[in-house]
Motif scaffolding. Structure first.
Motif, mmCIF file in Angstrom:
data_model
loop_
_atom_site.group_PDB
_atom_site.id
_atom_site.type_symbol
_atom_site.label_atom_id
_atom_site.label_comp_id
_atom_site.label_asym_id
_atom_site.label_seq_id
_atom_site.Cartn_x
_atom_site.Cartn_y
_atom_site.Cartn_z
ATOM 1 N N VAL A 372 12.563 13.887 -90.347
ATOM 2 C CA VAL A 372 11.798 13.484 -89.166
ATOM 3 C C VAL A 372 10.760 12.456 -89.601
ATOM 4 N N GLU A 373 10.854 11.239 -89.041
ATOM 5 C CA GLU A 373 9.930 10.156 -89.380
ATOM 6 C C GLU A 373 9.062 9.836 -88.168
ATOM 7 N N ARG A 374 7.789 9.624 -88.428
ATOM 8 C CA ARG A 374 6.858 9.163 -87.388
ATOM 9 C C ARG A 374 6.525 7.700 -87.670
ATOM 10 N N TYR A 375 6.605 6.864 -86.641
ATOM 11 C CA TYR A 375 6.368 5.439 -86.855
ATOM 12 C C TYR A 375 5.529 4.864 -85.716
ATOM 13 N N GLU A 376 4.895 3.745 -86.027
ATOM 14 C CA GLU A 376 4.104 3.050 -85.017
ATOM 15 C C GLU A 376 5.029 2.241 -84.113
ATOM 16 N N ARG A 377 4.848 2.350 -82.815
ATOM 17 C CA ARG A 377 5.679 1.612 -81.867
ATOM 18 C C ARG A 377 5.383 0.116 -81.923
ATOM 19 N N THR A 378 6.410 -0.696 -81.650
ATOM 20 C CA THR A 378 6.231 -2.137 -81.548
ATOM 21 C C THR A 378 5.682 -2.481 -80.160
ATOM 22 N N PHE A 379 5.274 -3.739 -80.005
ATOM 23 C CA PHE A 379 4.765 -4.186 -78.699
ATOM 24 C C PHE A 379 5.845 -4.061 -77.637
ATOM 25 N N GLU A 380 7.098 -4.413 -77.995
ATOM 26 C CA GLU A 380 8.199 -4.335 -77.026
ATOM 27 C C GLU A 380 8.452 -2.898 -76.588
ATOM 28 N N GLN A 381 8.383 -1.949 -77.532
ATOM 29 C CA GLN A 381 8.582 -0.540 -77.164
ATOM 30 C C GLN A 381 7.464 -0.043 -76.255
ATOM 31 N N ASN A 382 6.222 -0.426 -76.539
ATOM 32 C CA ASN A 382 5.114 -0.054 -75.655
ATOM 33 C C ASN A 382 5.279 -0.680 -74.277
ATOM 34 N N GLU A 383 5.843 -1.898 -74.236
ATOM 35 C CA GLU A 383 6.068 -2.568 -72.954
ATOM 36 C C GLU A 383 7.115 -1.816 -72.147
ATOM 37 N N ASP A 384 8.197 -1.359 -72.816
ATOM 38 C CA ASP A 384 9.238 -0.599 -72.123
ATOM 39 C C ASP A 384 8.702 0.713 -71.572
ATOM 40 N N LEU A 385 7.747 1.323 -72.279
ATOM 41 C CA LEU A 385 7.173 2.598 -71.835
ATOM 42 C C LEU A 385 6.002 2.395 -70.869
ATOM 43 N N GLY A 386 5.621 1.139 -70.625
ATOM 44 C CA GLY A 386 4.522 0.868 -69.705
ATOM 45 C C GLY A 386 3.153 1.169 -70.263
ATOM 46 N N LEU A 387 3.011 1.185 -71.613
ATOM 47 C CA LEU A 387 1.734 1.557 -72.227
ATOM 48 C C LEU A 387 0.801 0.369 -72.420
ATOM 49 N N ASN A 388 1.344 -0.851 -72.442
ATOM 50 C CA ASN A 388 0.479 -2.007 -72.684
ATOM 51 C C ASN A 388 -0.489 -2.244 -71.528
ATOM 52 N N ASP A 389 -0.084 -1.875 -70.311
ATOM 53 C CA ASP A 389 -0.943 -2.071 -69.142
ATOM 54 C C ASP A 389 -1.669 -0.800 -68.725
ATOM 55 N N MET A 390 -1.575 0.232 -69.559
ATOM 56 C CA MET A 390 -2.185 1.523 -69.207
ATOM 57 C C MET A 390 -3.485 1.707 -70.002
ATOM 58 N N LYS A 391 -4.545 1.986 -69.290
ATOM 59 C CA LYS A 391 -5.832 2.215 -69.933
ATOM 60 C C LYS A 391 -6.395 3.544 -69.461
ATOM 61 N N THR A 392 -6.644 4.453 -70.411
ATOM 62 C CA THR A 392 -7.109 5.798 -70.062
ATOM 63 C C THR A 392 -8.560 6.047 -70.475
ATOM 64 N N GLU A 393 -9.198 5.060 -71.140
ATOM 65 C CA GLU A 393 -10.577 5.239 -71.574
ATOM 66 C C GLU A 393 -11.403 4.024 -71.156
ATOM 67 N N GLY A 394 -12.594 4.286 -70.623
ATOM 68 C CA GLY A 394 -13.498 3.210 -70.290
ATOM 69 C C GLY A 394 -13.216 2.491 -68.994
ATOM 70 N N TYR A 395 -12.221 2.936 -68.238
ATOM 71 C CA TYR A 395 -11.915 2.229 -67.009
ATOM 72 C C TYR A 395 -12.936 2.512 -65.898
ATOM 73 N N GLU A 396 -13.648 3.681 -66.009
ATOM 74 C CA GLU A 396 -14.638 3.990 -64.982
ATOM 75 C C GLU A 396 -15.783 2.997 -65.003
ATOM 76 N N SER A 397 -16.282 2.663 -66.190
ATOM 77 C CA SER A 397 -17.419 1.756 -66.305
ATOM 78 C C SER A 397 -17.029 0.343 -65.843
ATOM 79 N N GLU A 398 -15.779 -0.074 -66.162
ATOM 80 C CA GLU A 398 -15.329 -1.386 -65.730
ATOM 81 C C GLU A 398 -15.233 -1.458 -64.206
#
Length: 403
Positions: A372-398
């Motif tokens: 079992v290997e754990r690896y850092e996702r690439t930008f393309e993989q984060n894009e497919d999962l919708g994580l690049n546009d997702m912000k869960t911290e600090g959005y209230e202050s903005e």
């Protein structure tokens, strides 16, 4: 004339209605298809790099709500301007050419300049069929019921990119889904969900008769919670099940490699999420994410589902299949059956979301055949999962500063 209707079910496309019209007086005939199944949960976009005449012969299922584009020519066939068809890429271009040529006499009578521009554009469209230079063919279907053939199946097609996406409110309204919003239910405690089997009404995907879907929250040992949904139809006997991850997307992706060395490995439990891809290097086989959906089964059951998926491919059956394609698939199916028996191979599961699982029979000790290997996702993989546009911290202050 006479119109004939045929209701049939094709794998990958659910149910379709084939409509054929013929006129005995003038010998005119026409064939159309319409989707008779339900609209898929996500829209789909197929992007194909056309580089040869073989690519022009790829079979295409285009529903009436799909949009076809050729970016190099700024050419687009909007949704709901053509009926659904089962054809080839060359057939779609021919149909577009015929539609534009039909009104040329009227255009010349009204405006010669516009007619000349249309004629020039028609020349460019006809040159595409000769494939003198590569071009891109895109089909975007919010209903998720269109399809472009992969002639290299079950192997991966490098020229074809398949993207699944969530529909926008405008696309949902176009499909007539704007009023379908899930009813809010009071939140139950986690303990109650673990001990209770939830049930809700639905329709059978086979016969459309009323049926019940059971949903249960299950804790997998040494892993996490998952949601198992099962549907049984009392009318036709159809049974189906699906698994969803009950947790969040993991910080890192997971790559699980199992060396199959003994028939007992076939009994290992497997959780394959919707974002997980499967690979068997010895067979040069790769199953992309989204195929087969989420599964909680054994390794033998997952290989059986893969074998059925290959055997039921509609583009390799009947007299429309290319010579040799059926033989290659039968050879692959034979090798896959050997894996279930005695063939030693590596079974790889790659899940960027980290929500897939393969049982360690030596738990809590380490499994010598399991990595079992754990690896850092690439930008393309984060894009497919919708994580690049997702912000869960600090959005209230903005949001507050913006107001």
């Amino acid at each position: 004339g006479v119109t004939r209707l045929l209701l049939t079910r094709i794998p990958f496309f659910k149910e379709i209605i084939v409509s054929s019209f013929a006129c005995d007086s003038c010998s005119w005939s026409n064939t159309e298809i319409q989707s008779a199944g339900r609209i898929q949960e996500q829209g789909v976009r197929y992007t194909l790099a056309v580089t040869s005449h073989q690519d022009m012969n790829r079979e295409v299922v285009k529903t009436d709500c799909a949009t076809a584009r050729i970016p190099e020519l700024d050419f687009e066939i909007p949704a709901f301007t053509q009926k659904g068809v089962l054809t080839t890429i060359e057939g779609i271009i021919d149909r577009a050419v015929a539609g534009l040529e039909q009104d040329q006499p009227l255009r010349r009578a009204r405006d010669e300049e516009v007619a000349n521009k249309i004629a020039e554009f028609l020349g460019k469209l006809k040159q595409l069929k000769e494939v003198h230079s590569p071009f891109t063919f895109v089909i975007d279907d919010p209903s998720g019921n269109s399809f472009v053939e992969n002639p290299h199946a079950p192997q991966k097609d490098d020229a074809l990119v398949v993207t699944h996406y969530r529909r926008t409110p405008q696309q949902a309204a176009m499909l007539g889904l704007e009023g379908e919003e899930p009813e809010e239910k009071p939140a139950d405690s986690t303990e109650d969900l673990r001990n209770e089997v939830l049930q809700f009404n639905t329709n059978c995907p086979e016969c459309n008769a009323p049926a019940n879907t059971n949903m249960k929250l299950v804790q997998i040992p040494h892993f996490k919670e998952v949601i198992i949904m099962a549907t049984n139809c009392d009318s036709c006997g159809h049974r189906t099940n699906e698994v969803k991850s009950g947790g969040a997307i993991e910080p890192r992706g997971t790559r699980i490699t199992l060396r199959i060395t003994d028939p007992s490995d076939m009994t290992r439990d497997v959780l394959k999420s919707e974002t997980c891809s499967v690979e068997i290097p010895e067979l040069e086989f790769e199953l992309g994410m989204g195929a087969l959906g989420g599964k909680f089964t054994t390794l033998e059951g997952l290989l059986k589902d893969i074998r059925e998926l290959v055997e039921r491919n509609p583009f390799t059956l009947g007299d429309s299949s290319a010579p040799g394609k059926a033989e290659k698939l039968q050879e692959f199916v034979g090798k896959l059956q050997e894996v279930e028996g005695k063939r030693k191979v590596c079974f790889i599961m790659d899940d960027p979301a980290g929500n897939s699982y393969l049982q360690n029979v030596y738990a809590p000790e380490e499994d010598p055949e399991l990595t079992v290997e754990r690896y850092e996702r690439t930008f393309e993989q984060n894009e497919d999962l919708g994580l690049n546009d997702m912000k869960t911290e600090g959005y209230e202050s903005e949001g507050a500063s913006g107001r």
